[in-house]
Design a protein around this motif. Sequence first.
Motif, PDB file in Angstrom:
ATOM      1  N   THR A 114     -72.384   2.704 -12.131  1.00  0.00           N
ATOM      2  CA  THR A 114     -71.967   2.376 -10.762  1.00  0.00           C
ATOM      3  C   THR A 114     -72.904   1.392 -10.090  1.00  0.00           C
ATOM      4  OG1 THR A 114     -70.946   4.561 -10.569  1.00  0.00           O
ATOM      5  CG2 THR A 114     -71.397   3.372  -8.519  1.00  0.00           C
ATOM      6  N   GLY A 115     -74.203   1.639 -10.167  1.00  0.00           N
ATOM      7  CA  GLY A 115     -75.154   0.735  -9.521  1.00  0.00           C
ATOM      8  C   GLY A 115     -75.069  -0.671 -10.069  1.00  0.00           C
ATOM      9  N   LEU A 116     -74.846  -0.782 -11.369  1.00  0.00           N
ATOM     10  CA  LEU A 116     -74.707  -2.111 -11.978  1.00  0.00           C
ATOM     11  C   LEU A 116     -73.466  -2.804 -11.445  1.00  0.00           C
ATOM     12  CD1 LEU A 116     -75.753  -4.167 -14.039  1.00  0.00           C
ATOM     13  CD2 LEU A 116     -74.420  -2.962 -15.797  1.00  0.00           C
ATOM     14  N   LYS A 172     -78.503   2.900  -9.233  1.00  0.00           N
ATOM     15  CA  LYS A 172     -78.754   2.500 -10.621  1.00  0.00           C
ATOM     16  C   LYS A 172     -79.619   3.527 -11.341  1.00  0.00           C
ATOM     17  CE  LYS A 172     -78.519  -2.592 -10.596  1.00  0.00           C
ATOM     18  NZ  LYS A 172     -79.345  -3.827 -10.741  1.00  0.00           N
ATOM     19  N   ALA A 173     -80.716   3.916 -10.695  1.00  0.00           N
ATOM     20  CA  ALA A 173     -81.670   4.831 -11.322  1.00  0.00           C
ATOM     21  C   ALA A 173     -81.091   6.225 -11.541  1.00  0.00           C
ATOM     22  CB  ALA A 173     -82.934   4.924 -10.467  1.00  0.00           C
ATOM     23  N   SER A 174     -80.053   6.578 -10.791  1.00  0.00           N
ATOM     24  CA  SER A 174     -79.452   7.912 -10.917  1.00  0.00           C
ATOM     25  C   SER A 174     -78.609   8.062 -12.178  1.00  0.00           C
ATOM     26  CB  SER A 174     -78.580   8.209  -9.697  1.00  0.00           C
ATOM     27  OG  SER A 174     -77.374   7.444  -9.746  1.00  0.00           O
ATOM     28  N   ALA A 175     -78.263   6.937 -12.827  1.00  0.00           N
ATOM     29  CA  ALA A 175     -77.380   6.932 -14.005  1.00  0.00           C
ATOM     30  C   ALA A 175     -75.991   7.458 -13.669  1.00  0.00           C
ATOM     31  CB  ALA A 175     -77.993   7.703 -15.169  1.00  0.00           C
ATOM     32  N   LEU A 176     -75.575   7.263 -12.407  1.00  0.00           N
ATOM     33  CA  LEU A 176     -74.205   7.598 -12.022  1.00  0.00           C
ATOM     34  C   LEU A 176     -73.254   6.626 -12.709  1.00  0.00           C
ATOM     35  CD1 LEU A 176     -72.038   9.039 -10.261  1.00  0.00           C
ATOM     36  CD2 LEU A 176     -72.556   7.337  -8.468  1.00  0.00           C
ATOM     37  N   GLU A 211     -64.246  10.346  -7.135  1.00  0.00           N
ATOM     38  CA  GLU A 211     -65.383  11.214  -7.454  1.00  0.00           C
ATOM     39  C   GLU A 211     -66.690  10.429  -7.497  1.00  0.00           C
ATOM     40  OE1 GLU A 211     -66.881  14.343 -10.938  1.00  0.00           O
ATOM     41  OE2 GLU A 211     -64.985  13.260 -11.186  1.00  0.00           O
ATOM     42  N   THR A 212     -66.616   9.163  -7.883  1.00  0.00           N
ATOM     43  CA  THR A 212     -67.814   8.315  -7.918  1.00  0.00           C
ATOM     44  C   THR A 212     -68.397   8.173  -6.522  1.00  0.00           C
ATOM     45  OG1 THR A 212     -66.760   7.066  -9.719  1.00  0.00           O
ATOM     46  CG2 THR A 212     -68.745   6.118  -8.721  1.00  0.00           C
TER      47      THR A 212
END
Length: 437
Positions: free
Chosen positions: A74-76, A60-64, A224-225
């Motif tokens: 992605t984290g969400l 989440k914190a990476s803003a991927l 890729e994610t």
Amino acid sequence: MGLPVPPFSDEIFGPDAILMKGLSGLNWRLKDYESRGGYRALRKILSEGMTSEQVINIVKASALRGRGGAGFPTGLKWSFMPKQYSGNKYLVCNSDEGEPGTFKDRDLLRYNPHIVIEGMIIAGYAMGIPVAYNYIHGEIWDVYERCEEALAEARAAGYLGSNILGSNFSFELHNHHGYGAYICGEETALLESLEGKKGQPRFKPPFPASYGLYGKPTTINNTETFAAVPWIILNGAEAFLNLGKPNNGGTKIFSVSGDVARPGNYEIKLGTPFPKLLEMAGGMRDGVKLKAVIPGGSSMPVLPAGVMMATDMDYDSIAKAGSMLGSGAVIVMNETRCMVRCLLRLAYFYYEESCGQCTPCREGTGWLYRMVDRIEHGRGRNEDLDLLNDVADNIQGRTICALGDAAAMPVRAFIKHYRGEFQHHIEHKQCLVPHYI
């Protein structure tokens, strides 16, 4: 509108590459991946006893953001997976790369398959999922075979199966090849195909997180994610975020095709100005001036040269410019390109690839194609441009999946930005571009 992809080289992947840097067609095997630090992220998670919440919070914190098209955090998405669910849960990798202009995922699987495998294992750990499937586009059979070899290597080394690396975590991964249907790139159509049924999209809600594969909770991410996840775990969320810009963390692979000197895949930091990407691709082929760019795959709205040259390559900047980053397929068109003929090729593609389930898409894509076809061939009428927009309006937002939008958005954008060319075709029964090639 596209050109063959040149042979793989380090140069093609650019100076900012973290997913593909230093690879070639000869060093994709497990021993090569481990020599580059492969599976260290998985070992770190297991040895440190990280909780699923800790892993999800790092992502989440990476803003991927999802690299397949929608750009959802992605984290969400991972946090939507029911934690207390006691039945089967599934993880799916969408490698059904069928968007025209897009060829990044097949290269990831061809040249670095283990990074995708490790990313999927970590995702399974984070969400408590024991079984995963990688759905691979059916027209890249050599890639499917290579992924099968990579899975066998990972399984033999103890990275897959029961009690991975002596832990109490078990995870199994299977490859599944599709049959080349564009519609199966839509996540719910992919699930239908994976279940052995006709690949047609499902109504949403319910969403896959609650009712997915075999009716069980399922998380689906792009190739890729998953490939970005091991680097994030090893280097930290902040390091990944700082590679890009706020709300747009990390690097992104852009598939550049069309009228450039060196078409290919280029991995750059999100937020890189488009002129820099164009320069990396060798600039415009034969020095012919830039006319238009489709920045995110054939289904995204086209942008004129002036707008694109002032735009950065990230989700928010491209949205502000009036298009979408999508899959990251950058289709470059020079001044010799007739916009009517370009749109005709796109309209025909979506007409042919509609699954036929929704009336607006099944009938509307045929209308769009036939109207553009008659304009291109000197049979256009003055009222056709307004009619094209009306038909596009009646398709967009009125179908189960986004294929209707994918057919409608290019039509509206081409007419908006290049109406004069369409009008010239109608009035003069010939192309405005004098030397179309």
